[in-house]
Design a protein around this motif. Structure first.
Motif, PDB file in Angstrom:
ATOM      1  N   ASP A 418      40.289  33.183  31.183  1.00  0.00           N
ATOM      2  CA  ASP A 418      40.565  34.357  31.574  1.00  0.00           C
ATOM      3  C   ASP A 418      40.157  35.469  30.296  1.00  0.00           C
ATOM      4  N   LEU A 419      39.877  34.960  29.329  1.00  0.00           N
ATOM      5  CA  LEU A 419      39.800  35.873  28.260  1.00  0.00           C
ATOM      6  C   LEU A 419      38.199  36.007  28.072  1.00  0.00           C
ATOM      7  N   ILE A 420      37.431  34.934  28.130  1.00  0.00           N
ATOM      8  CA  ILE A 420      35.964  34.834  27.787  1.00  0.00           C
ATOM      9  C   ILE A 420      35.054  34.970  29.030  1.00  0.00           C
ATOM     10  N   ARG A 421      34.628  36.268  29.238  1.00  0.00           N
ATOM     11  CA  ARG A 421      34.018  36.528  30.659  1.00  0.00           C
ATOM     12  C   ARG A 421      32.374  36.986  30.337  1.00  0.00           C
ATOM     13  N   TYR A 693      47.892  40.480  31.544  1.00  0.00           N
ATOM     14  CA  TYR A 693      47.762  40.160  33.061  1.00  0.00           C
ATOM     15  C   TYR A 693      48.401  38.938  33.225  1.00  0.00           C
ATOM     16  N   ILE A 694      48.358  37.894  32.143  1.00  0.00           N
ATOM     17  CA  ILE A 694      48.856  36.641  32.685  1.00  0.00           C
ATOM     18  C   ILE A 694      50.496  36.871  32.667  1.00  0.00           C
ATOM     19  N   GLY A 828      43.701  34.337  36.849  1.00  0.00           N
ATOM     20  CA  GLY A 828      43.735  33.134  37.965  1.00  0.00           C
ATOM     21  C   GLY A 828      43.430  31.752  37.409  1.00  0.00           C
ATOM     22  N   GLY A 829      42.855  31.704  36.118  1.00  0.00           N
ATOM     23  CA  GLY A 829      42.573  30.644  35.362  1.00  0.00           C
ATOM     24  C   GLY A 829      43.793  29.832  34.844  1.00  0.00           C
ATOM     25  N   THR A 830      44.629  30.871  34.233  1.00  0.00           N
ATOM     26  CA  THR A 830      45.975  30.472  33.673  1.00  0.00           C
ATOM     27  C   THR A 830      46.877  30.009  34.748  1.00  0.00           C
ATOM     28  N   GLN A 831      47.354  31.114  35.498  1.00  0.00           N
ATOM     29  CA  GLN A 831      48.366  31.057  36.342  1.00  0.00           C
ATOM     30  C   GLN A 831      48.558  29.922  37.300  1.00  0.00           C
TER      31      GLN A 831
END
Length: 922
Positions: A418-421, A693-694, A828-831
């Motif tokens: 979610d952080l590194i894009r 966001y998380i 999305g990746g975390t939640q």
């Protein structure tokens, strides 16, 4: 004596005491009965292990080599027949033979099925070979003309008791089994025997029990990890009462068996307390049916209050293009050409996943196949290869524990992706390609290991790395699904995706496993590699959104030059540019915690509790990393380094909690410098925005309630060991029959249920279908107790298992769809990964108290309690609105749309008012 052996009785005979070493005439002194052909003839050794001078020697009268083995028979202390309680020293082959008989008894204990032929073969193969030394022989007798082994002096050699016993039982010292039975305990007819075992890797081995000279029976594995840590078996009815011996063993393979646990017991005709439901609490079916009736009433109230009838009728009468494409009737064989044409049209609707429904479905399903491949290959095919080639259970257990680590801690990947894009190439696509590249490279390195079985340590590390990348792909693909799927297709897509994942597991385990025996394990790897490369082509040449670059040298498409990610790149090149922070101007009280986290990550000076919290999290990550390195490498240095970090984490977390409580009570605490002072302003902005966001994603009421649903949803799984025990012991299924049914037929019906659940979930609403599905799943779970009179009827129970698996697939795929709907795309990746981890944690809790439940309640009561626990999910779903994240955070539903928000049964209008808008939430 030969007839005795032919009757199946292991027999040892003395060679005789004709002073074979005293004179030149000492040879050919073994006569009847020691010269019998089939029994084992025993020569005598002195205490210094030299051949006794009195021990007779071969040949026999018909020129056969004898004896068969030699053991100590000189100066043996034995009871003196001339006195009542005295002992005397005796020498002779009649002293050596009882010693050999005792060794034979130990061998029989290790393997009660051992035959006289096997007994003699073991002696021939495992005796300690002795050389004939003429100078040490008083008579200078070499009675063997041509023979070297066996010879006419020592036979096959000196007896080796430990080697004999281990060979008889194929004993593996790393394995152990124990019965919860005491010596001379009374065992009633058809009683249960329980016990423990250790050393087996999860999913391998079998505990077997036999009574007296009966047949070995397979026990039921009641352990939560499938490693036989606890087991139970129901004994067959015995025909005669009296003294007998019960044997138990843990069998990994024909060449790897635990030492046999043997207990002398007394069989009685009455039922004994062993395994019986003595002292267990028995509660009637009302423990389930009372809450079940209440849930039915609640469900009826919700249906009326929310007007499900209108919604369902509206869904049935809808005829938009999307519904026609994926209508279940379209799967009639007669409509296959029409479906294919519709699929081609949908594929051509656009060049990106967000533009084409078919591209989304096909891409996600293919990527989910890649998720299942490593699981099936690693846990089934590769482990089977290692076991067949002599890998010890300890090595297999270390392998299992190591490759499970990436999946246990995969939630760590969520904040990272979610952080590194790299938005120019897609939000999730670069991570997927990176993960798949790592999977291919790590798997291909196994081909360069000369002997995989001999290099089990290196193989374990390589498979750990392979599963590390596989878990990263899992999280990345889930995040991609959250990003690109439309609300009305989430359930349907998940149904196909999870079915595809099952297909990948079957291919990796069963299909590749079939290649191992005829072609070797490396051939299976070589087949898997091109499959992974083909799957990798899917994200390599597909765009997530219009205008995404496929490669660094790709040029923007016409009309796509001024995109959001282009502006973001330009702003990053100008660090002085003012960029609005996500939490600026956000005064919504629901997101106070999100703002607190973000501001205390972004500002130069932050609150004291926040600073301590950030330091604690960093220490936890460092300590956890060293702990994982310690588990993988078994290097104690890593554990010594990580220990202080983990200790500091415990103390600092406790202190942080106290400071937060003090701050909440109004205590003024000073601000301190941000622990991340070394980060640039843009880096802190990215980190704080991602954290915002998380936390924001979990701050909506439905998302917050979903956490409790996840933690309660799988509590009913504590009945799994009970179900296994019922089928193995009550229904008398073999372990193989149970595994084939559950791992084949039932899985196929579950895949069917997942697909059906996805289709009807999107059609009628995932929340609604999940509530109905879990209500029926509770009834299906109770059905196991209701069908107690039919447990021995294979047809009825197989039908029940298949029907239950369909209901299970429908209910669970809709719950997963609810979790995906309540996932904020910017986190999305975390939640979503957190939701899945909490589902797994719920199962862990269930297995932890499974033993306690089994010890307190009888099986029928436990099944009813498990069914009642299933109803928790229905209650929590009442308060959950799957549209809330779309409406509040994503902005997909405008304020003008009258969407039911699921807020504790509230509605904007009473159900009985006229002109009420039809509920359209999905």
């Amino acid at each position: 004596m030969d007839m005795v052996v032919e009757a199946g009785i292991i027999t040892t005979l003395s060679a005789g005491n004709e002073f074979g070493g005293a004179t030149l005439a000492g040879c050919n002194t073994i006569d009847s009965p020691g010269d019998a052909r089939l029994p084992v003839t025993v020569a005598s050794l002195d205490k210094d292990l030299s051949l006794a001078i009195y021990s007779s020697r071969g040949y026999t009268s018909d020129l056969r080599v004898k004896p068969d083995v030699a053991t100590i028979g000189s100066n043996i202390m034995a009871p003196d027949a001339a006195t009542k309680d005295g002992y005397t020293s005796k020498s002779g082959t009649s002293m050596a033979t009882p010693l050999m008989a005792g060794i034979a008894a130990l061998m029989m204990q290790a393997n009660p099925d051992m035959t006289p032929t096997e007994f003699k073969d073991i002696i021939g193969a495992h005796s300690i070979e002795r050389e004939i030394a003429l100078l040490d022989d008083p008579g200078f007798n070499d009675c063997s003309l041509l023979e070297s082994r066996p010879d006419n002096e020592f036979g096959y050699g000196q007896a080796a008791p430990v080697a004999f016993v281990e060979a008889a039982g194929s004993i593996d010292r790393s394995l152990n089994v124990s019965m919860d039975v005491v010596t001379l305990q009374e065992i009633g007819n058809e009683s249960y025997i329980a016990g423990t075992a250790s050393g087996a890797a999860p999913g391998t081995g079998l505990v077997e029990v036999k009574v007296g000279g009966g047949e070995w029976q397979g026990a039921a594995d009641l352990s939560k990890n499938g490693d036989w840590a606890s087991w139970r078996i129901k004994l067959d009815p015995h025909e005669q009462s009296g003294n007998t011996t019960i044997y138990a063993r843990l069998v990994m393979s024909d060449d790897s068996i635990s030492p046999v646990d043997a207990r002398r017991v007394i069989l009685i005709d009455e039922m004994s307390a062993v395994g019986a439901a003595v002292g267990l609490v028995s509660i009637g079916s009302y423990v389930f049916f009372i809450p079940f009736v209440m849930i039915l009433a609640l469900l009826g109230y919700i249906m009326i209050n929310e007007r499900w009838d209108r919604k369902f009728l509206s869904a049935l009468s809808s005829s938009d293009g999307e519904d026609e494409e994926f209508d279940i009737r379209a799967y009639s064989p007669a409509r296959i050409p029409e479906v294919l044409r519709a699929g081609r049209r949908s594929w051509k609707e656009g060049n990106s996943l967000t533009e084409s429904t078919m591209r989304r479905f096909v891409s996600l399903c293919v990527l989910y196949v890649a998720q299942g491949l490593p699981s099936g290959f690693t846990y089934v095919a590769f482990v089977a290869y290692l076991v067949d080639n002599g890998a010890s259970p300890e090595q297999i257990a270390i392998l299992f524990a190591t490759i499970a680590l990436p999946w246990t801690f995969k939630f760590i990947w969520g904040p990272m992706i979610d952080l590194i894009r790299f938005p120019a190439y897609g939000i999730r696509r670069p991570w997927i390609l990176f993960a798949q590249t790592g999977m291919v490279v790590s798997l291909s390195t196994l081909l360069f290991v000369p002997d995989l079985n001999a290099s089990i340590g290196l193989v374990t590390i390589l498979l750990f790395v392979h599963n590390l990348f596989s878990s990263l792909q899992d999280v990345s693909v889930d995040a991609l699904a959250v990003d690109v799927l439309e609300p009305h297709e989430v359930a349907k897509a998940n149904g196909f995706m999870f079915a595809a994942k099952r297909g990948g597991i079957i291919f990796g385990g069963a299909v590749l496993g079939m290649l191992v025996v005829p072609f070797g394990i490396k051939s299976a790897i070589m087949v898997q590699l091109p499959v992974l490369l083909l799957i990798m082509l899917m994200p390599l040449f597909l765009r997530e959104r219009p205008g995404d670059r496929l490669f660094p040298w790709s040029k923007p498409e016409e009309g796509q030059e001024d995109l959001w990610w282009t502006k973001e790149e330009e702003s990053e090149e100008d660090p002085e540019a003012e960029i609005a922070l996500p939490w600026d101007g956000d005064e919504d009280p629901r997101f106070n915690k999100a703002r607190w986290v973000a501001t205390n990550l972004y500002r130069d000076n932050v609150s004291l509790p926040a600073a301590l919290l950030w330091v604690s999290i960093v220490a936890l990550l460092i300590g956890g990393a060293f702990a994982i390195l310690h588990l993988v490498s078994t290097n104690v240095t890593y554990g010594a380094i990580g220990g202080p970090f983990l200790l500091f984490t415990k103390v600092s977390f406790a202190l942080t909690a106290l400071l937060l409580i003090a701050e909440w009570l109004g205590v003024s605490l000073p601000d301190v410098p941000n622990p991340f002072f070394f980060m640039s302003r843009s880096s802190k902005r990215n980190v704080s925005s991602t954290a915002y966001y998380i936390v924001q994603g979990f701050s909506t009421r439905s998302s917050f309630l979903l956490i409790f649903l996840c933690l309660l949803a799988e509590l009913y799984l504590f009945t799994d060991p009970i179900v296994v025990d019922i089928f193995i012991n009550e229904a008398s299924w073999s372990q193989t029959k149970y595994n084939v049914t559950m791992g084949g037929i039932v899985i196929a019906f579950m895949m069917l249920g997942q697909i059906i659940g996805g289709i009807i979930g999107d059609k009628f609403g995932v929340r609604e279908v999940a509530m109905i599905g879990f209500t029926f799943l509770a009834l299906a779970n109770a059905g196991m107790a209701l069908l107690s009179d039919y447990w021995t009827n294979t047809a009825v129970m197989t039908t029940y298992l298949c029907a239950r698996s369909i209901v299970n697939g429908i209910a669970w795929i809709c719950i997963i769809a609810v979790a995906m709907r309540l996932t904020f795309s910017k986190a999305g990746g975390t939640q979503f990964t957190a939701y899945m981890s909490m589902f797994n944690l719920s199962a862990v809790f269930a297995y932890l108290f499974a033993g306690e439940m089994i010890q307190r309640f009888d099986y029928t009561t436990s099944l009813y309690i498990g069914a009642a626990l299933t109803l928790f999910t229905v209650i929590l779903l009442w308060f959950i609105d799957p549209d809330e994240v779309d409406r509040v955070l994503e902005g997909r539903f405008g304020d003008g749309e009258d969407e039911f928000d699921g807020d504790f049964g509230e509605r904007p209008e009473a159900w009985y008012e006229e002109d009420e808008a039809v509920v359209t939430s999905t």
